[in-house]
Design a protein around this motif. Structure first.
Motif, PDB file in Angstrom:
ATOM      1  N   MET A   1      19.531  -4.400   1.194  1.00 33.78           N
ATOM      2  CA  MET A   1      17.823  -4.537   1.606  1.00 33.78           C
ATOM      3  C   MET A   1      17.725  -4.747   2.933  1.00 33.78           C
ATOM      4  O   MET A   1      16.519  -4.735   3.199  1.00 33.78           O
ATOM      5  CB  MET A   1      17.227  -5.381   0.353  1.00 33.78           C
ATOM      6  N   HIS A   2      18.708  -5.207   3.495  1.00 32.19           N
ATOM      7  CA  HIS A   2      18.524  -5.773   5.016  1.00 32.19           C
ATOM      8  C   HIS A   2      17.828  -4.503   5.759  1.00 32.19           C
ATOM      9  O   HIS A   2      17.421  -4.859   6.901  1.00 32.19           O
ATOM     10  CB  HIS A   2      19.813  -6.356   5.604  1.00 32.19           C
ATOM     11  N   MET A   3      17.984  -3.174   5.374  1.00 31.28           N
ATOM     12  CA  MET A   3      17.518  -2.219   6.200  1.00 31.28           C
ATOM     13  C   MET A   3      15.847  -2.319   6.501  1.00 31.28           C
ATOM     14  O   MET A   3      15.419  -1.678   7.303  1.00 31.28           O
ATOM     15  CB  MET A   3      17.763  -0.903   5.434  1.00 31.28           C
ATOM     16  N   PHE A   4      15.233  -3.132   5.584  1.00 27.79           N
ATOM     17  CA  PHE A   4      13.625  -3.310   5.665  1.00 27.79           C
ATOM     18  C   PHE A   4      13.312  -4.299   6.638  1.00 27.79           C
ATOM     19  O   PHE A   4      12.300  -4.352   7.321  1.00 27.79           O
ATOM     20  CB  PHE A   4      13.076  -3.455   4.445  1.00 27.79           C
ATOM     21  N   ALA A   5      14.527  -5.182   6.977  1.00 29.47           N
ATOM     22  CA  ALA A   5      14.110  -6.500   7.818  1.00 29.47           C
ATOM     23  C   ALA A   5      13.692  -6.045   9.305  1.00 29.47           C
ATOM     24  O   ALA A   5      14.300  -5.259   9.902  1.00 29.47           O
ATOM     25  CB  ALA A   5      15.361  -7.283   8.178  1.00 29.47           C
ATOM     26  N   GLY A   6      12.607  -6.523   9.493  1.00 35.24           N
ATOM     27  CA  GLY A   6      11.869  -6.206  10.916  1.00 35.24           C
ATOM     28  C   GLY A   6      11.042  -5.125  11.083  1.00 35.24           C
ATOM     29  O   GLY A   6      10.512  -4.866  11.845  1.00 35.24           O
ATOM     30  N   LYS A   7      11.144  -4.313   9.836  1.00 34.01           N
ATOM     31  CA  LYS A   7      10.353  -2.962   9.915  1.00 34.01           C
ATOM     32  C   LYS A   7       8.789  -3.022   9.585  1.00 34.01           C
ATOM     33  O   LYS A   7       8.551  -3.782   8.499  1.00 34.01           O
ATOM     34  CB  LYS A   7      11.321  -1.804   8.813  1.00 34.01           C
ATOM     35  N   ARG A   8       7.943  -2.372   9.971  1.00 32.68           N
ATOM     36  CA  ARG A   8       6.732  -2.258   9.837  1.00 32.68           C
ATOM     37  C   ARG A   8       6.719  -1.209   8.804  1.00 32.68           C
ATOM     38  O   ARG A   8       6.592  -0.081   9.024  1.00 32.68           O
ATOM     39  CB  ARG A   8       5.891  -2.046  10.894  1.00 32.68           C
ATOM     40  N   ILE A   9       6.227  -1.408   7.549  1.00 34.48           N
ATOM     41  CA  ILE A   9       6.292  -0.540   6.407  1.00 34.48           C
ATOM     42  C   ILE A   9       4.629  -0.358   6.009  1.00 34.48           C
ATOM     43  O   ILE A   9       3.915  -1.173   5.387  1.00 34.48           O
ATOM     44  CB  ILE A   9       7.064  -0.582   5.259  1.00 34.48           C
ATOM     45  N   LEU A  10       4.274   1.020   6.078  1.00 37.59           N
ATOM     46  CA  LEU A  10       2.911   1.311   5.418  1.00 37.59           C
ATOM     47  C   LEU A  10       2.971   1.463   4.162  1.00 37.59           C
ATOM     48  O   LEU A  10       3.876   2.238   3.427  1.00 37.59           O
ATOM     49  CB  LEU A  10       2.375   2.254   6.125  1.00 37.59           C
ATOM     50  N   ILE A  11       2.239   0.734   3.008  1.00 37.96           N
ATOM     51  CA  ILE A  11       2.413   1.403   1.716  1.00 37.96           C
ATOM     52  C   ILE A  11       0.923   2.103   1.283  1.00 37.96           C
ATOM     53  O   ILE A  11      -0.194   1.382   1.671  1.00 37.96           O
ATOM     54  CB  ILE A  11       2.274  -0.078   0.772  1.00 37.96           C
ATOM     55  N   VAL A  12       1.015   3.171   0.670  1.00 36.51           N
ATOM     56  CA  VAL A  12      -0.281   3.869   0.559  1.00 36.51           C
ATOM     57  C   VAL A  12      -0.158   3.956  -1.124  1.00 36.51           C
ATOM     58  O   VAL A  12       0.782   4.761  -1.594  1.00 36.51           O
ATOM     59  CB  VAL A  12      -0.293   5.331   1.111  1.00 36.51           C
TER      60      VAL A  12
END
Length: 124
Positions: A1-12
């Motif tokens: 799940m380290h792939m999400f670290a530091g990423k800006r993720i939009l949730i719709v």
């Protein structure tokens, strides 16, 4: 799940509890959550206002469909996945090459679809 670290993720996502659970889990994985947005107009405004690395899109938002958001993300070359309980045949043909995850979506599958080393934005 380290792939999400530091990423800006939009949730719709228009279902509060699903959106909140996804937000909390992404926070735990070191992502910066943008939204969640419950309406197309709200999501489009966020895309204009905030830098986004990727997005997780629910297909059906109340009485709206998320496809205008998907079109804008595609135009900006921002990767996204559809996370929905709908049959994939419901997705318009122009989006058939994009990642699709069934609800309830596993964030590990979403991470691989968005950021995996061999996962292009448009799947073949």
């Amino acid at each position: 799940m380290h792939m999400f670290a530091g990423k800006r993720i939009l949730i719709v996502e228009d279902e509060y509890f699903l959106a909140d659970e996804t937000r909390r889990r992404l926070d735990q994985f070191g992502a910066t959550v943008i939204g969640p947005a419950a309406h197309v107009e709200e999501a489009l405004a966020l895309i204009k206002q905030v830098e986004i690395d990727a997005a997780i899109l629910d297909v059906h938002l109340g009485d709206q469909f998320v496809f205008p958001v998907a079109e804008e993300l595609d135009r900006l070359d921002i990767p996204f996945v559809f996370a929905t309980g709908y049959d994939p045949a419901f997705i318009p043909k122009k989006f058939t090459g994009f990642a699709f995850c069934e609800k309830p979506a596993e964030l590990e599958n979403i991470a691989l679809a968005l950021f995996g080393k061999d996962a292009p934005k448009k799947l073949q």
